[in-house]
Write an enzyme that holds these catalytic residues in place. Structure first.
Site, PDB file in Angstrom:
ATOM      1  N   ASP A  27      68.638  89.431 -16.230  1.00  0.00           N
ATOM      2  CA  ASP A  27      67.955  88.504 -15.330  1.00  0.00           C
ATOM      3  C   ASP A  27      68.726  88.278 -14.034  1.00  0.00           C
ATOM      4  O   ASP A  27      69.963  88.204 -14.038  1.00  0.00           O
ATOM      5  CB  ASP A  27      67.759  87.161 -16.025  1.00  0.00           C
ATOM      6  CG  ASP A  27      66.587  87.168 -16.991  1.00  0.00           C
ATOM      7  OD1 ASP A  27      66.052  88.259 -17.256  1.00  0.00           O
ATOM      8  OD2 ASP A  27      66.216  86.085 -17.482  1.00  0.00           O
ATOM      9  N   ARG A  43      58.096  92.132 -18.988  1.00  0.00           N
ATOM     10  CA  ARG A  43      59.207  92.032 -18.037  1.00  0.00           C
ATOM     11  C   ARG A  43      60.098  93.275 -18.081  1.00  0.00           C
ATOM     12  O   ARG A  43      61.254  93.224 -18.482  1.00  0.00           O
ATOM     13  CB  ARG A  43      60.043  90.776 -18.285  1.00  0.00           C
ATOM     14  CG  ARG A  43      59.245  89.500 -18.186  1.00  0.00           C
ATOM     15  CD  ARG A  43      60.143  88.271 -18.295  1.00  0.00           C
ATOM     16  NE  ARG A  43      59.355  87.053 -18.252  1.00  0.00           N
ATOM     17  CZ  ARG A  43      59.866  85.814 -18.248  1.00  0.00           C
ATOM     18  NH1 ARG A  43      61.182  85.669 -18.289  1.00  0.00           N
ATOM     19  NH2 ARG A  43      59.087  84.759 -18.206  1.00  0.00           N
ATOM     20  N   ASP A  51      70.371  84.997 -21.917  1.00  0.00           N
ATOM     21  CA  ASP A  51      70.398  86.286 -21.231  1.00  0.00           C
ATOM     22  C   ASP A  51      71.591  87.119 -21.693  1.00  0.00           C
ATOM     23  O   ASP A  51      72.721  86.621 -21.750  1.00  0.00           O
ATOM     24  CB  ASP A  51      70.513  86.092 -19.714  1.00  0.00           C
ATOM     25  CG  ASP A  51      69.314  85.350 -19.139  1.00  0.00           C
ATOM     26  OD1 ASP A  51      68.247  85.397 -19.770  1.00  0.00           O
ATOM     27  OD2 ASP A  51      69.447  84.731 -18.069  1.00  0.00           O
TER      28      ASP A  51
END
Length: 514
Positions: free
Chosen positions: A194, A243, A161
Site C-alpha cells: 500500500d 486491488r 499491510d
C-alpha cells in the site's frame, strides 16, 4: 459502496502455499544487495540507491535491524542491512537514537533515508510483522518474505499491510519479495503493498503477491490523490480478490506481470488515475482492468496484453470494466527506458525470476532469466560496531569507586553490584530490557568496556547499545556480553542499554577502562 469480497482459499491450500514459500526461502543461496540496480519510476527523482556506499551489517532479529539504523551517525547515513532468519514480534523491540524512530512489533523505517534491507544466506522471513515506511526516502527492500500481517486479531501490526508506505515517502524500490496472506479483511488481513499520503517514485519488481483479499493500493481514499509514479513489472499476482492494484489518482505503469486468479477485480483505475498496461498475461480471472466500485472514472492505455480465460461483468453505475475488448482511453508518457518481454512468455519468465529465494534473477528482455551483475558493496560486518575481545583489558577498572544508576531494576538487585568487583552480585532490569550507567564527578577518558554476565545467565543478553550519556551519542552497538573497544571518549556518564534479550539479563560487572 465497495462490494464485499470473499477470498477463495482453503486453510489447507493456504498452509501449502506458505510452506512452499518458506521452503524456497530456506534453500536460497547467498544474495548480494541491490543487484542490478533500480528500475522503473524508482530511477526518477534522483534515483534509488538505498544504502550504497555505506556500511554493511548483518541482523538476525528485528531489534538488530532497528539497532543498526540507530547506530548510524545521522538519519541519512547510508547503510545496508543484510537480514537472515525469522523476524517476528518476539524479537522486534523499539530502539532509540538520534538517527532512527523505531517501534516495537514492526520494522519501522521512519524519518530516515539511504537504507537497503536485503535477505541473505538461508533467507529472511518477516512473520506476522510488517515493514513500515514513513516520511522516508531512498529505500531498497530486496529478497525478503513478509507473511500473514494482520490489522486485527493477534498479533496486530502495521495496520495489516505487509509493506506499507505513508506520509511523504519518496523513491522506494521493492524487488524479489514474496508477500503472502491467508485470507481477506474478514480474517483480519489488509493490503500486501500500500502507498498513501504523498508517496511517489516507487517500483515493485520481480515479486509475488499471493492469497490475499487485497493486493495493494495507491491512495487511501478518493481525496488522497497526491500519490503516484509507480511501476509494477515482472510480478505474479495469484489468488487475489481485488486491488491488483487499486489506483486513486496518479500514474502507474504495469508491464510483464502475470495475473492468475484475480477473483473480483484487478487493476482498478479510478478518481482520474492513469495506468499504462503493457504486455501482461491475465489468466483465469475476472474484470482484470477498469473502474470498479465507484462512479469516479480512471483511465488506461493498453497494448500487447494476453487475456486467457478472463470474464467481464456488465457495465453499471459503479462498474466500468475495460473488456471484453479493452481499448485505450488515454495516453501515458513513460520517462525511463525499459525492455518488454512478449506477453506470451510472461508466465514462464516470471515463474523463474519472481519472489524471494530465486537468486535475484531477472529477465533479459528476450524471455530468458539471467543473474545481473552485483552492485559493489562495502564488506559485511556483524551487527556489532566493536569486536568483542575475550581477554581482560589492561589498566585499572574505572568503575570501582564510581557511581551508578539506571532504569527500573528487578527486586533484590542493585545498580552498585555492577561496579563492586564481585561476580556473585548483579543488576537486572525489571523486564528483559533496560539500562545501567557508570558515572563520575568529573570527565573521565574511557575507551574500553567489559560487560560480564552472572553465573547461570551467560548468553541471555541480546542486542545492546553503549551510549555517551552526556551527549546521547552511540559509542558502540552489538549483541552479547563481552569486551568492547571504541575511540577514547571523555565523559561523565556511560550507559549500557540492553535492547533485546532471551530472558532476564543479569549484569554482574560493568567494567570501564581508559
Amino acid at each position: 459502496m465497495r462490494r464485499p469480497v470473499a477470498l477463495r482459499i482453503s486453510a489447507a491450500s493456504a498452509a501449502m502455499a506458505l510452506a512452499a514459500a518458506v521452503g524456497v526461502t530456506l534453500s536460497m543461496s547467498e544474495a548480494s544487495a541491490a543487484t542490478g540496480g533500480a528500475t522503473g519510476y524508482a530511477t526518477q527523482n534522483g534515483g534509488t540507491t538505498g544504502g550504497a556506499g555505506g556500511q554493511t551489517v548483518r541482523a538476525t532479529t528485528g531489534t538488530q535491524i532497528h539497532a543498526a539504523l540507530c547506530s548510524r551517525a545521522a538519519s541519512n547515513t547510508p547503510i545496508t542491512i543484510e537480514v537472515e532468519g525469522t523476524i517476528n514480534h518476539g524479537n522486534t523491540t523499539k530502539v532509540s537514537g538520534d538517527s532512527c524512530n523505531t517501534a516495537a512489533g514492526v520494522i519501522e523505517l521512519k524519518q530516515i533515508s539511504n537504507v537497503t534491507l536485503v535477505g541473505v544466506g538461508s533467507g529472511a522471513v518477516f512473520d506476522q510483522l510488517g515493514i513500515h515506511i514513513r516520511e522516508s526516502s531512498n529505500i531498497i527492500i530486496q529478497n525478503v518474505t513478509v507473511r500473514n500481517v494482520k490489522k486485527s486479531g493477534s498479533p496486530t501490526s502495521n495496520g495489516g499491510d505487509a509493506i506499507g508506505m505513508e506520509s511523504d515517502v519518496r523513491n522506494v524500490w521493492v524487488d524479489h519479495a514474496t508477500l503472502l496472506a491467508s485470507g481477506g479483511e474478514s480474517e483480519g488481513y489488509d493490503g500486501l503493498f500500500d502507498m498513501k499520503d504523498n508517496t511517489q517514485y516507487v517500483t515493485l519488481s520481480y515479486s509475488i503477491l499471493r492469497n490475499s483479499g487485497r493486493g495493494g493500493l495507491i491512495g487511501s481514499s478518493e481525496s488522497d490523490l497526491s500519490n503516484g509514479y509507480v511501476t509494477f513489472h515482472h510480478n505474479r499476482y495469484e489468488n487475489i480478490d481485488s486491488r491488483a492494484p487499486l489506483l486513486r489518482g496518479g500514474t502507474a505503469h504495469a508491464y510483464n506481470n502475470h495475473y492468475v486468479s484475480l477473483n473480483e477485480s484487478g487493476i482498478n483505475s479510478r478518481a482520474g488515475a492513469k495506468a499504462k498496461v503493457d504486455n501482461n498475461y491475465f489468466e483465469d480471472s475476472k474484470d482484470v482492468l477498469g473502474t470498479f466500485y465507484t462512479d469516479q472514472r480512471g483511465y488506461w492505455q493498453v497494448s500487447g496484453n494476453v487475456f486467457d480465460n478472463v470474464t467481464w461483468s456488465s457495465p453499471g453505475t459503479e462498474n466500468y470494466p475495460a473488456g471484453p475488448n479493452p481499448q485505450s482511453n488515454t495516453t501515458v508518457s513513460i520517462p525511463y527506458s525499459y525492455s518488454l518481454d512478449a506477453a506470451a512468455c510472461v508466465p514462464d519468465v516470471v515463474s523463474r525470476t519472481a519472489g524471494a529465494g530465486t537468486g535475484l534473477k531477472v529477465s533479459d528482455g528476450n524471455c530468458s532469466a539471467q543473474t545481473p551483475t552485483p552492485t559493489p558493496t562495502t564488506p559485511t560486518t556483524p551487527p556489532t560496531t566493536p569486536t568483542p575481545d575475550p581477554t581482560q583489558p589492561s589498566g585499572t577498572n574505572l568503575s570501582i569507586g564510581a557511581g551508578s544508576d539506571g532504569s527500573s531494576k528487578a527486586d533484590g538487585t542493585s545498580y552498585g553490584s555492577v561496579r563492586d568487583g564481585d561476580m556473585s552480585t548483579y543488576w537486572s532490569p525489571s523486564g528483559s530490557t533496560g539500562s545501567v550507567s557508570i558515572k563520575w564527578g568529573s570527565a573521565t577518558a574511557v575507551s574500553s568496556v567489559a560487560i560480564r554476565e552472572a553465573a547461570g545467565s551467560t548468553g541471555v543478553i541480546g542486542s545492546w547499545r553503549l551510549l555517551n550519556a552526556d551527549t546521547g551519542a552511540v559509542l558502540a552497538t552489538g549483541s552479547g556480553a563481552g569486551v568492547f573497544t571504541f575511540p577514547q571518549t571523555s565523559l561523565k556518564k556511560i550507559t549500557f542499554e540492553i535492547t533485546g534479550a532471551t530472558g532476564t539479563p543479569k549484569v554482574a560487572e560493568f567494567e570501564t577502562y581508559a
